[in-house]
Design an enzyme around this catalytic site. Structure first.
Site, PDB file in Angstrom:
ATOM      1  N   GLU A  50       4.126  -5.533  -0.512  1.00 35.98           N
ATOM      2  CA  GLU A  50       5.323  -4.746  -0.197  1.00 35.98           C
ATOM      3  C   GLU A  50       6.599  -5.575  -0.317  1.00 35.98           C
ATOM      4  O   GLU A  50       7.594  -5.118  -0.883  1.00 35.98           O
ATOM      5  CB  GLU A  50       5.248  -4.178   1.232  1.00 35.98           C
ATOM      6  CG  GLU A  50       4.058  -3.298   1.507  1.00 35.98           C
ATOM      7  CD  GLU A  50       2.881  -4.036   2.115  1.00 35.98           C
ATOM      8  OE1 GLU A  50       2.226  -3.474   3.005  1.00 35.98           O
ATOM      9  OE2 GLU A  50       2.594  -5.180   1.698  1.00 35.98           O
ATOM     10  N   CYS A  78       1.833  -4.078   7.513  1.00 36.93           N
ATOM     11  CA  CYS A  78       1.908  -4.846   8.756  1.00 36.93           C
ATOM     12  C   CYS A  78       3.321  -4.709   9.332  1.00 36.93           C
ATOM     13  O   CYS A  78       4.201  -4.104   8.710  1.00 36.93           O
ATOM     14  CB  CYS A  78       1.586  -6.326   8.474  1.00 36.93           C
ATOM     15  SG  CYS A  78       2.846  -7.179   7.499  1.00 36.93           S
TER      16      CYS A  78
END
Length: 146
Positions: A50, A78
């Site tokens: 990401e 996360c």
């Protein structure tokens, strides 16, 4: 999500945790960037799919704001990646497998639910969940057998 899964398979092939990410420009309906984890390759604990995708997309578009973009990720982000998604003001997050242990969206820190979160994208979880989960399970099973 197919491209994100392809990226995740590329990661697994080089010994990285198999997580892939894609950012699509929703205005033009085109894929801007795709990435996979490179934590081991770069020796960088922040080199999550990401983060790498966001960095590249902002460079491609020449802006720090990705408000007309959707990010597709094979695993629930996360807390670090969820915060980066918020800071980049991505319009939508679509992820595959849920991550009860390390997720920061539906589990753990629930970053987007915090009062201090300045932007909450639309969130869709469980997209291609089975395939994404199987990819991760297979990767970690092979690690245990090695």
């Amino acid at each position: 999500m197919e491209i994100a899964l392809f990226e995740a398979r590329k990661a697994a092939a080089v010994g990285e945790v198999p997580i892939g990410a894609v950012i699509r420009d929703d205005l033009t309906d085109t894929v801007l960037v795709s990435a996979h984890n490179k934590v081991e390759q770069l020796l960088d604990p922040t080199a999550h799919a990401e983060i790498l995708a966001i960095r590249e997309a902002t460079s491609v578009l020449g802006t720090k704001v990705l408000s007309n973009c959707t990010i597709f990720v094979t695993l629930e982000p996360c807390a670090m990646c969820a915060q980066a998604i918020s800071l980049a003001k991505l319009k939508r997050l679509i992820f595959g497998a849920y991550d009860p242990k390390g997720g920061g969206v539906e589990h753990g820190g629930r970053i987007f639910d915090r009062a201090t979160c300045n932007h909450r994208p639309e969130v869709i979880g469980g997209w291609h969940e089975r395939e994404a989960s199987e990819l991760l399970s297979s990767f970690f099973q092979q690690l245990r057998e090695s």
